[in-house]
Design an enzyme around this catalytic site. Sequence first.
Site, short mmCIF file in Angstrom:
data_model
loop_
_atom_site.label_atom_id
_atom_site.label_comp_id
_atom_site.label_asym_id
_atom_site.label_seq_id
_atom_site.Cartn_x
_atom_site.Cartn_y
_atom_site.Cartn_z
N VAL A 1 -5.88 6.22 5.07
CA VAL A 1 -4.54 6.15 5.65
C VAL A 1 -3.51 6.70 4.66
O VAL A 1 -2.32 6.75 4.96
CB VAL A 1 -4.18 4.71 6.09
CG1 VAL A 1 -5.11 4.27 7.21
CG2 VAL A 1 -4.25 3.72 4.93
N ARG B 1 0.85 -1.21 0.00
CA ARG B 1 0.00 0.00 0.00
C ARG B 1 0.88 1.25 0.00
O ARG B 1 0.62 2.22 -0.68
CB ARG B 1 -0.90 0.05 1.25
CG ARG B 1 -1.78 -1.15 1.49
CD ARG B 1 -3.08 -1.09 0.72
NE ARG B 1 -2.94 -1.42 -0.67
CZ ARG B 1 -2.68 -2.66 -1.14
NH1 ARG B 1 -2.53 -3.67 -0.32
NH2 ARG B 1 -2.58 -2.88 -2.44
N HIS C 1 -8.04 6.53 11.05
CA HIS C 1 -7.60 5.14 10.98
C HIS C 1 -6.09 4.98 10.82
O HIS C 1 -5.63 3.95 10.35
CB HIS C 1 -8.34 4.43 9.83
CG HIS C 1 -9.82 4.30 10.08
ND1 HIS C 1 -10.74 4.02 9.10
CD2 HIS C 1 -10.53 4.42 11.23
CE1 HIS C 1 -11.95 3.97 9.64
NE2 HIS C 1 -11.86 4.23 10.92
N THR D 1 -17.38 7.58 1.03
CA THR D 1 -17.36 6.53 2.05
C THR D 1 -18.71 5.84 2.09
O THR D 1 -19.76 6.49 2.00
CB THR D 1 -17.00 7.08 3.45
OG1 THR D 1 -17.19 6.03 4.41
CG2 THR D 1 -17.80 8.29 3.87
N1 APR Z 1 -15.48 9.39 -5.87
C1 APR Z 1 -16.22 9.35 -4.73
N2 APR Z 1 -16.65 8.22 -4.16
C2 APR Z 1 -16.33 7.07 -4.76
C3 APR Z 1 -15.56 7.01 -5.95
C4 APR Z 1 -15.14 8.25 -6.52
N3 APR Z 1 -14.40 8.32 -7.62
N4 APR Z 1 -15.40 5.72 -6.30
C5 APR Z 1 -16.05 5.01 -5.37
N5 APR Z 1 -16.62 5.80 -4.43
C6 APR Z 1 -17.40 5.45 -3.24
C7 APR Z 1 -18.12 4.12 -3.27
O1 APR Z 1 -19.36 4.22 -3.97
C8 APR Z 1 -18.31 3.80 -1.80
O2 APR Z 1 -19.52 4.37 -1.30
O3 APR Z 1 -16.51 5.33 -2.14
C9 APR Z 1 -17.11 4.49 -1.15
C10 APR Z 1 -16.06 3.54 -0.65
O4 APR Z 1 -16.57 2.77 0.40
P1 APR Z 1 -15.70 1.64 1.12
O5 APR Z 1 -15.03 0.79 0.09
O6 APR Z 1 -16.56 0.97 2.12
O7 APR Z 1 -14.53 2.48 1.82
P2 APR Z 1 -14.56 3.38 3.13
O8 APR Z 1 -15.94 3.87 3.41
O9 APR Z 1 -13.47 4.36 2.99
O10 APR Z 1 -14.16 2.32 4.24
C11 APR Z 1 -14.08 2.72 5.59
O11 APR Z 1 -13.21 0.57 6.15
O12 APR Z 1 -11.81 -1.26 5.87
C12 APR Z 1 -11.96 -0.04 6.48
O13 APR Z 1 -10.29 1.14 7.49
C13 APR Z 1 -10.87 0.95 6.22
O14 APR Z 1 -11.01 3.35 6.35
C14 APR Z 1 -11.60 2.19 5.78
C15 APR Z 1 -13.00 1.96 6.31
#
Ligand code: APR
Length: 230
Positions: free
Chosen positions: A88, A56, A104, A171
């Site tokens: 991160v 990463r 995180h 997110t």
């Molecule tokens: N722009 C904005 N949002 C986007 C894009 C983009 N180009 N591409 C994808 N997304 C959105 C997705 O639709 C989804 O809703 O980003 C979101 C990502 O969600 P997750 O994969 O669940 O990631 P996240 O919410 O950051 O995860 C939270 O989970 O595993 C842990 O510690 C890790 O900090 C992380 C936490």
Amino acid sequence: MKKLIVLTGSGISAESGLKTFRETGGLWETYDVMEVASYDGWERNQNLVLQFYNERRAQLKDAQPNAGHTGLVELEQYFDVQIITQNVDNLHERAGSKKVLHLHGELTKVRSTGDPFLVYDIGYKSIKAGDTCKKGFQLRPHIVWFGEAVPAIAEAAEISAQADIYAVIGTSLAVYPAAGLVDYVPQTVPVFVIDPNDISFPGYRNFEFIKEKAGRGVAILKDRLIQQFK
Ligand code: APR
């Protein structure tokens, strides 16, 4: 200046080439989250965990901030912007954002397994089994793993409670306690959500959904906020 608080997740870094976690093709589809991002996983196989975060870190070195990150920096001309990020990576900082709180942890830091306050900046370097802190304890990634405390959450809740405007970008809000931060935002505060996909958002709350990727979404948000609040 009005306080604009922005909660970001991995989606804001997607256009920089970094993978999100829970989407199709996301990191948790390729890796077993409990093997690489939990304390039990660390106890089972330190080499696997170190390798995961070394990869990463190496990837982050080659990534660049995108229009989503830089758009948030531009908003600092008009608002007192505080970012609370679940990410991160260091792309907010590299874009130039002044106030960034990491919930995180940070990829470019490691800490002692024997003294949590011994934190070292390692940039994009790798660490391996046998690399120790000055007290002789093994170094581990400075990352909050599943099942671990989130030391910055109390500060993030306080900041969220003081928002004049709130934005949630990229997110899925699937992971607590970060997902609960929006509960601290006063009901009278406008909330903007930027995501290209539908996400489930607390039903009690009025929010405006900007269904776009972060790059374009932040540009739209910027125009809206300047029009409405300046
Ligand atoms: N722009 C904005 N949002 C986007 C894009 C983009 N180009 N591409 C994808 N997304 C959105 C997705 O639709 C989804 O809703 O980003 C979101 C990502 O969600 P997750 O994969 O669940 O990631 P996240 O919410 O950051 O995860 C939270 O989970 O595993 C842990 O510690 C890790 O900090 C992380 C936490």
